[in-house]
Design an enzyme around this catalytic site. Sequence first.
Site, PDB file in Angstrom:
ATOM      1  N   VAL A   8     -35.369  49.051  16.456  1.00  0.00           N
ATOM      2  CA  VAL A   8     -34.978  48.543  17.772  1.00  0.00           C
ATOM      3  C   VAL A   8     -33.763  49.303  18.308  1.00  0.00           C
ATOM      4  O   VAL A   8     -33.717  49.678  19.485  1.00  0.00           O
ATOM      5  CB  VAL A   8     -34.679  47.015  17.698  1.00  0.00           C
ATOM      6  N   ILE A  58     -41.560  40.267  25.387  1.00  0.00           N
ATOM      7  CA  ILE A  58     -42.009  39.231  26.341  1.00  0.00           C
ATOM      8  C   ILE A  58     -40.793  38.434  26.816  1.00  0.00           C
ATOM      9  O   ILE A  58     -40.023  37.935  25.990  1.00  0.00           O
ATOM     10  CB  ILE A  58     -42.999  38.251  25.672  1.00  0.00           C
ATOM     11  N   ASP A  92     -41.408  33.771   9.705  1.00  0.00           N
ATOM     12  CA  ASP A  92     -40.968  34.479  10.916  1.00  0.00           C
ATOM     13  C   ASP A  92     -41.332  33.651  12.158  1.00  0.00           C
ATOM     14  O   ASP A  92     -40.496  33.441  13.051  1.00  0.00           O
ATOM     15  CB  ASP A  92     -41.665  35.852  10.939  1.00  0.00           C
ATOM     16  N   LYS A 148     -38.858  31.683  14.997  1.00  0.00           N
ATOM     17  CA  LYS A 148     -38.996  31.873  16.452  1.00  0.00           C
ATOM     18  C   LYS A 148     -39.257  30.537  17.140  1.00  0.00           C
ATOM     19  O   LYS A 148     -38.749  30.287  18.246  1.00  0.00           O
ATOM     20  CB  LYS A 148     -40.116  32.878  16.732  1.00  0.00           C
ATOM     21  N   GLY A 171     -41.970  46.192  18.064  1.00  0.00           N
ATOM     22  CA  GLY A 171     -42.017  47.635  18.314  1.00  0.00           C
ATOM     23  C   GLY A 171     -40.748  48.114  18.991  1.00  0.00           C
ATOM     24  O   GLY A 171     -40.028  47.346  19.632  1.00  0.00           O
TER      25      GLY A 171
HETATM   26  P1  NAP Z   1     -34.365  48.205  10.949  1.00  0.00           P
HETATM   27  O1  NAP Z   1     -35.299  49.247  11.450  1.00  0.00           O
HETATM   28  O2  NAP Z   1     -34.374  47.882   9.504  1.00  0.00           O
HETATM   29  O3  NAP Z   1     -32.885  48.677  11.373  1.00  0.00           O
HETATM   30  C1  NAP Z   1     -31.734  48.022  10.904  1.00  0.00           C
HETATM   31  C2  NAP Z   1     -30.537  48.900  11.230  1.00  0.00           C
HETATM   32  O4  NAP Z   1     -29.355  48.204  10.872  1.00  0.00           O
HETATM   33  C3  NAP Z   1     -30.526  50.234  10.474  1.00  0.00           C
HETATM   34  O5  NAP Z   1     -30.034  51.239  11.311  1.00  0.00           O
HETATM   35  C4  NAP Z   1     -29.542  49.978   9.326  1.00  0.00           C
HETATM   36  O6  NAP Z   1     -28.831  51.130   8.922  1.00  0.00           O
HETATM   37  C5  NAP Z   1     -28.579  49.012   9.962  1.00  0.00           C
HETATM   38  N1  NAP Z   1     -27.973  48.095   8.992  1.00  0.00           N
HETATM   39  C6  NAP Z   1     -28.584  47.120   8.281  1.00  0.00           C
HETATM   40  N2  NAP Z   1     -27.696  46.485   7.506  1.00  0.00           N
HETATM   41  C7  NAP Z   1     -26.505  47.054   7.736  1.00  0.00           C
HETATM   42  C8  NAP Z   1     -25.190  46.855   7.225  1.00  0.00           C
HETATM   43  N3  NAP Z   1     -24.938  45.888   6.325  1.00  0.00           N
HETATM   44  N4  NAP Z   1     -24.203  47.630   7.702  1.00  0.00           N
HETATM   45  C9  NAP Z   1     -24.447  48.586   8.612  1.00  0.00           C
HETATM   46  N5  NAP Z   1     -25.649  48.856   9.133  1.00  0.00           N
HETATM   47  C10 NAP Z   1     -26.673  48.079   8.689  1.00  0.00           C
HETATM   48  O7  NAP Z   1     -34.569  46.835  11.734  1.00  0.00           O
HETATM   49  P2  NAP Z   1     -35.265  46.604  13.144  1.00  0.00           P
HETATM   50  O8  NAP Z   1     -36.734  46.502  12.958  1.00  0.00           O
HETATM   51  O9  NAP Z   1     -34.720  47.536  14.132  1.00  0.00           O
HETATM   52  O10 NAP Z   1     -34.782  45.090  13.467  1.00  0.00           O
HETATM   53  C11 NAP Z   1     -33.462  44.832  13.863  1.00  0.00           C
HETATM   54  C12 NAP Z   1     -33.353  43.391  14.348  1.00  0.00           C
HETATM   55  O11 NAP Z   1     -34.228  43.203  15.456  1.00  0.00           O
HETATM   56  C13 NAP Z   1     -33.764  42.327  13.323  1.00  0.00           C
HETATM   57  O12 NAP Z   1     -32.966  41.183  13.508  1.00  0.00           O
HETATM   58  C14 NAP Z   1     -35.204  42.026  13.693  1.00  0.00           C
HETATM   59  O13 NAP Z   1     -35.625  40.724  13.298  1.00  0.00           O
HETATM   60  C15 NAP Z   1     -35.117  42.120  15.204  1.00  0.00           C
HETATM   61  N6  NAP Z   1     -36.396  42.396  15.857  1.00  0.00           N
HETATM   62  C16 NAP Z   1     -37.125  43.466  15.466  1.00  0.00           C
HETATM   63  C17 NAP Z   1     -38.325  43.746  16.107  1.00  0.00           C
HETATM   64  C18 NAP Z   1     -39.155  44.949  15.725  1.00  0.00           C
HETATM   65  O14 NAP Z   1     -40.187  45.164  16.337  1.00  0.00           O
HETATM   66  N7  NAP Z   1     -38.720  45.756  14.759  1.00  0.00           N
HETATM   67  C19 NAP Z   1     -38.777  42.917  17.129  1.00  0.00           C
HETATM   68  C20 NAP Z   1     -37.985  41.816  17.517  1.00  0.00           C
HETATM   69  C21 NAP Z   1     -36.786  41.573  16.857  1.00  0.00           C
HETATM   70  P3  NAP Z   1     -29.570  52.413   8.295  1.00  0.00           P
HETATM   71  O15 NAP Z   1     -30.396  52.991   9.426  1.00  0.00           O
HETATM   72  O16 NAP Z   1     -28.492  53.326   7.915  1.00  0.00           O
HETATM   73  O17 NAP Z   1     -30.412  51.891   7.185  1.00  0.00           O
HETATM   74  N1  HSE Z   2     -42.848  41.214  11.934  1.00  0.00           N
HETATM   75  C1  HSE Z   2     -42.750  40.656  13.243  1.00  0.00           C
HETATM   76  C2  HSE Z   2     -44.174  40.418  13.756  1.00  0.00           C
HETATM   77  C3  HSE Z   2     -41.967  41.608  14.156  1.00  0.00           C
HETATM   78  O1  HSE Z   2     -45.134  40.816  13.080  1.00  0.00           O
HETATM   79  O2  HSE Z   2     -44.333  39.806  14.805  1.00  0.00           O
HETATM   80  C4  HSE Z   2     -41.420  40.963  15.391  1.00  0.00           C
HETATM   81  O3  HSE Z   2     -40.513  39.937  15.147  1.00  0.00           O
END
Ligand code: NAP
Ligand code: HSE
Length: 429
Positions: free
Chosen positions: A11, A133, A198, A202, A299
Amino acid sequence: MKVGLLGCGTVGSGVVRLLTHNAEQLEARIGARVEIHRVLVRNPNRPRPEECRRSWITTDPEAVLGDPEIDLIVEVMGGEQPTKGYLERAMTAGKGVVSANKLLLAKYGPALLEMAARHSVDLAFEAAVGGGIPVIRTLREALTGDSVVSVHGILNGTCNYILTRMRNEGASFGAVLADAQKLGYAEANPSMDVDGHDAAQKLVVLSMLAFGAAVDVDSVPVEGIREVDDVDFRFASRFDFNIKHLAIGRLKGDALELRVHPTMVPTSSVLANINDVLNGVYLQGRALGPCLLVGKGAGELPTAVSVVSDLVDVARDRLAQVSGLATRSIHPRPRRIVPMDELETRYYLRFDVADDPGVLGHIASALGAQGVSVEQMVQDGRAVTRDAAVPILIISHRCREGAVRAAAQAVGKAPFLKRPPRYMRIEEI
Ligand code: NAP
Ligand code: HSE
């Protein structure tokens, strides 16, 4: 306005890209330029998007949270700790906060909102539910003139993707889960997705906005999709149902029905036709009636759209020297959650039994003894060997779940039963 980004993974990369490529448009919309100042990550050597300048990267939280030049914090790190402490620190220092963290909002939403109010800062969290959304905004702004009476959500893209492929291709749960992981839909720990946690997080966030409810996420009855069988899909279509993993919230007087589970929905229902990795939220307003939101629930870029739109709101408030617009109308209070045994709906029941005389009578008696009335019944084919099972499928009339559970338990002791009985709730939407 200077932004401190906590995290630059999926993200966070999208946020960096949107802030870079839409900089002029955002400046015009906000009335000030928004610039990234620092990006906190765990591993400074991991590849980042080309838009992310090396000079922004730090592994020192103090370089972000302790920098007085930073006005706004965008948290896309995820997890509970140290993230919660970082957000508290940012709000205490008077910084506006945008977070995509459903776990934190589900567990500590009311306390974090209270803290934002106390420090006169904004806390916005559109991306925490439904990715791209705009459901939080819809509940918070568009529907403030109405009372929401129910919420039905397909809130987990991974579950929706798996169920869609199981139905369309007859694929097995395990094979499709592996694909969902390869495609990056599933969480690092896919149990969060497929066991329903999850979606439960939500639902708790949505309930805070829709019903003003402060709910302990551990008190929400949750079932995942591991037990859904291809046999259930076969019979669902025979009874004109599809199976969806739904998160359901409904006002019941002063109490709340909250539950997350695989659900039989009529094939004519709008939710039955939201497929693949899409999310959907079907809201019922007392005055408005139904309102449906569908889109990409996860995504990089879809989720980043929600984060950056929140950032625009928070930046505008800051510029206007007002605060709390995003959250000041939310006053969550504890609500009783209706126990599952008190739930009243129709049920689909599956008994895998020996193909012997008297079996059907035994099942019908057990249901009758609990006051569960049969609406439709199917026994499919004959068992080819003495040990093979035949499925008996029953659709009940509306009844209490406690009665269905008791009947299933009573049948569960019978020697003719080849597998534990299964039942699934039917939702008329
Ligand atoms: P991700 O790809 O795992 O990215 C997490 C990022 O945070 C990475 O850059 C990581 O660093 C950094 N990080 C994690 N722990 C840390 C720490 N203790 N100190 C410093 N940096 C730290 O996660 P993501 O998928 O982007 O999701 C991020 C958030 O958005 C979550 O809360 C998730 O539930 C929410 N979210 C995600 C999505 C989705 O589609 N992915 C959708 C809705 C909501 P490094 O890069 O160095 O490892
Ligand atoms: N793992 C989650 C999903 C990502 O499948 O909907 C978004 O929160």
